[in-house]
Scaffold this active site. Structure first.
Site, PDB file in Angstrom:
ATOM      1  N   ARG A 171      -1.218  -1.379  -6.789  1.00  0.00           N
ATOM      2  CA  ARG A 171      -1.402  -2.286  -5.989  1.00  0.00           C
ATOM      3  C   ARG A 171      -2.274  -3.475  -6.847  1.00  0.00           C
ATOM      4  O   ARG A 171      -1.989  -4.796  -6.564  1.00  0.00           O
ATOM      5  CB  ARG A 171      -1.983  -2.120  -4.751  1.00  0.00           C
ATOM      6  N   HIS A 205      -3.047   3.787  -6.194  1.00  0.00           N
ATOM      7  CA  HIS A 205      -3.525   2.621  -5.433  1.00  0.00           C
ATOM      8  C   HIS A 205      -3.923   1.396  -6.402  1.00  0.00           C
ATOM      9  O   HIS A 205      -3.955   0.227  -6.308  1.00  0.00           O
ATOM     10  CB  HIS A 205      -4.936   2.950  -4.664  1.00  0.00           C
ATOM     11  N   HIS A 244      -3.831  -8.991   2.365  1.00  0.00           N
ATOM     12  CA  HIS A 244      -5.263  -8.734   2.284  1.00  0.00           C
ATOM     13  C   HIS A 244      -5.957  -9.544   3.326  1.00  0.00           C
ATOM     14  O   HIS A 244      -5.319 -10.755   3.729  1.00  0.00           O
ATOM     15  CB  HIS A 244      -6.110  -9.204   1.003  1.00  0.00           C
ATOM     16  N   ARG A 262       0.737  -1.002   0.084  1.00  0.00           N
ATOM     17  CA  ARG A 262      -0.081  -0.174  -0.064  1.00  0.00           C
ATOM     18  C   ARG A 262       0.989   1.286  -0.008  1.00  0.00           C
ATOM     19  O   ARG A 262       2.024   1.256   0.391  1.00  0.00           O
ATOM     20  CB  ARG A 262      -0.823  -0.006   1.191  1.00  0.00           C
ATOM     21  N   LYS A 275      -2.461  -1.585   7.614  1.00  0.00           N
ATOM     22  CA  LYS A 275      -3.794  -1.394   7.628  1.00  0.00           C
ATOM     23  C   LYS A 275      -4.621  -2.280   8.507  1.00  0.00           C
ATOM     24  O   LYS A 275      -5.500  -1.689   9.243  1.00  0.00           O
ATOM     25  CB  LYS A 275      -4.085  -1.199   6.383  1.00  0.00           C
TER      26      LYS A 275
END
Length: 337
Positions: free
Chosen positions: A289, A286, A312, A203, A228
């Site tokens: 990614r 983004h 993820h 990220r 995150k």
């Protein structure tokens, strides 16, 4: 027994019983006062003094009170990302629901709030859902840890905005070479950040916060202590990614601090200008990614391994980020390398 008496134009009802907190309320009519007294005396019969006291306190405990306690007791123990963004969510919730007692917040209140946000805010569906997730978590904490087991969480009672389909933007044709050329004209470091993003699937915040002390040259790994998702992650470094770090190392005098000289906002601004200079439309940082994640899967890396690399939370979320090219699908079917 309840005491009911008239004071001016209004009727006042009082209930006093040994071992129970005193109850008092004012009404427009004697009949309304009598009905209230019957209802409350029935509740007293069914509840212990302690349970009744809890329910009365719950009626006085507003969302503002709950959010204050949440920010004081719960938020400091959460991830750095949560500590950064959740105060904004708390502020937004206070603005519309703060004075309401937690026990009075129901699906109807929350539905009106969602309509108000839809009319007044330009929030994405995901932003709305994040506010609702915080509110739902707050109710869970209040029920389990703050002695309010009778609270009813209103969040499951409302319809949440639907999330749009995941973006499927990928680099096509000669866009990668054009983008890197435009970035190099701006600053070679910017071009290397783009390459690093494509090679690692990290990220933006993870890339820009990377520190030299978290690079393991011997094992070819970048260590991310906080992400995150609130958990640490190890990111394998390809030869191309390591070459990027070696070039940046040669540019950097102080190697005891952050790898990149850009700030998050500064890098995003110059990247957007470089995209425009390259004549490329609709490619956010983004999206790199998405590109990197899709390339991992196209290489034949197992889904669980790809998920560990990208960080993820679930394979479902990984699927939203993975968009395999038509050429790769044809090669898979025809057995081509």
């Amino acid at each position: 027994m309840a005491t009911i008496f008239q004071r001016g134009k209004f009727w006042r009802a009082q209930i006093r019983r040994s071992g129970y907190p005193a109850l008092t309320a004012t009404f427009d009519s004697k009949l309304a006062a009598q009905r209230w007294a019957v209802e409350k005396e029935s509740e007293i019969q069914k509840n212990s003094p302690e349970r009744l006291r809890q329910r009365i306190e719950m009626r006085q405990f507003t969302l503002n009170d709950a959010l204050d306690r949440y920010e004081r007791e719960v938020l400091p123990a959460k991830s750095a990302n949560a500590r950064k963004i959740e105060p904004t969510y708390c502020r937004n919730l206070r603005a519309v629901l703060g004075p309401f007692p937690l026990a009075d917040l129901d699906g109807a209140h929350l539905s009106r709030t969602l309509r108000q946000w839809d009319q007044e805010k330009s929030w994405s569906p995901n932003t709305v859902r994040l506010h609702l997730a915080l509110l739902s978590f707050l109710f869970g904490v209040a029920r389990k840890e703050w002695g309010m087991p009778d609270l009813v969480n209103p969040v499951p009672l409302v319809r949440k905005p639907k999330l749009p389909r995941g973006r499927d933007r990928r680099l096509v044709g000669d866009e990668e070479s054009r983008l890197l050329a435009a970035c190099s004209l701006t600053n070679p470091e910017l071009a290397d950040i783009v390459i690093f993003a494509i090679e690692t699937a990290m990220r933006q915040g993870e890339i820009m916060d990377l520190e030299w002390r978290h690079i393991n040259w011997l094992d070819h790994i970048a260590y991310l202590p906080e992400t995150k998702n609130g958990s640490a992650r190890l990111v394998p470094l390809s030869e191309r990614a390591e070459a990027v770090l070696q070039r940046q190392q040669a540019r950097t005098k102080d190697q005891n601090d952050r790898v990149w000289k850009y700030t998050n906002n500064g890098m995003r601004a110059v990247y957007n200008r470089a995209v425009k200079r390259a004549g490329i439309e609709g490619l956010t940082f983004h999206d790199l990614r998405h590109e990197a994640t899709s390339r991992l899967v196209e290489k034949g890396i197992p889904i669980m391994t790809a998920q560990a690399i990208t960080g993820h939370k679930s394979t479902q979320m990984l699927k939203r980020y993975t968009h395999i090219s038509a050429q790769s699908l044809v090669q898979a079917v025809r057995g081509q390398n």
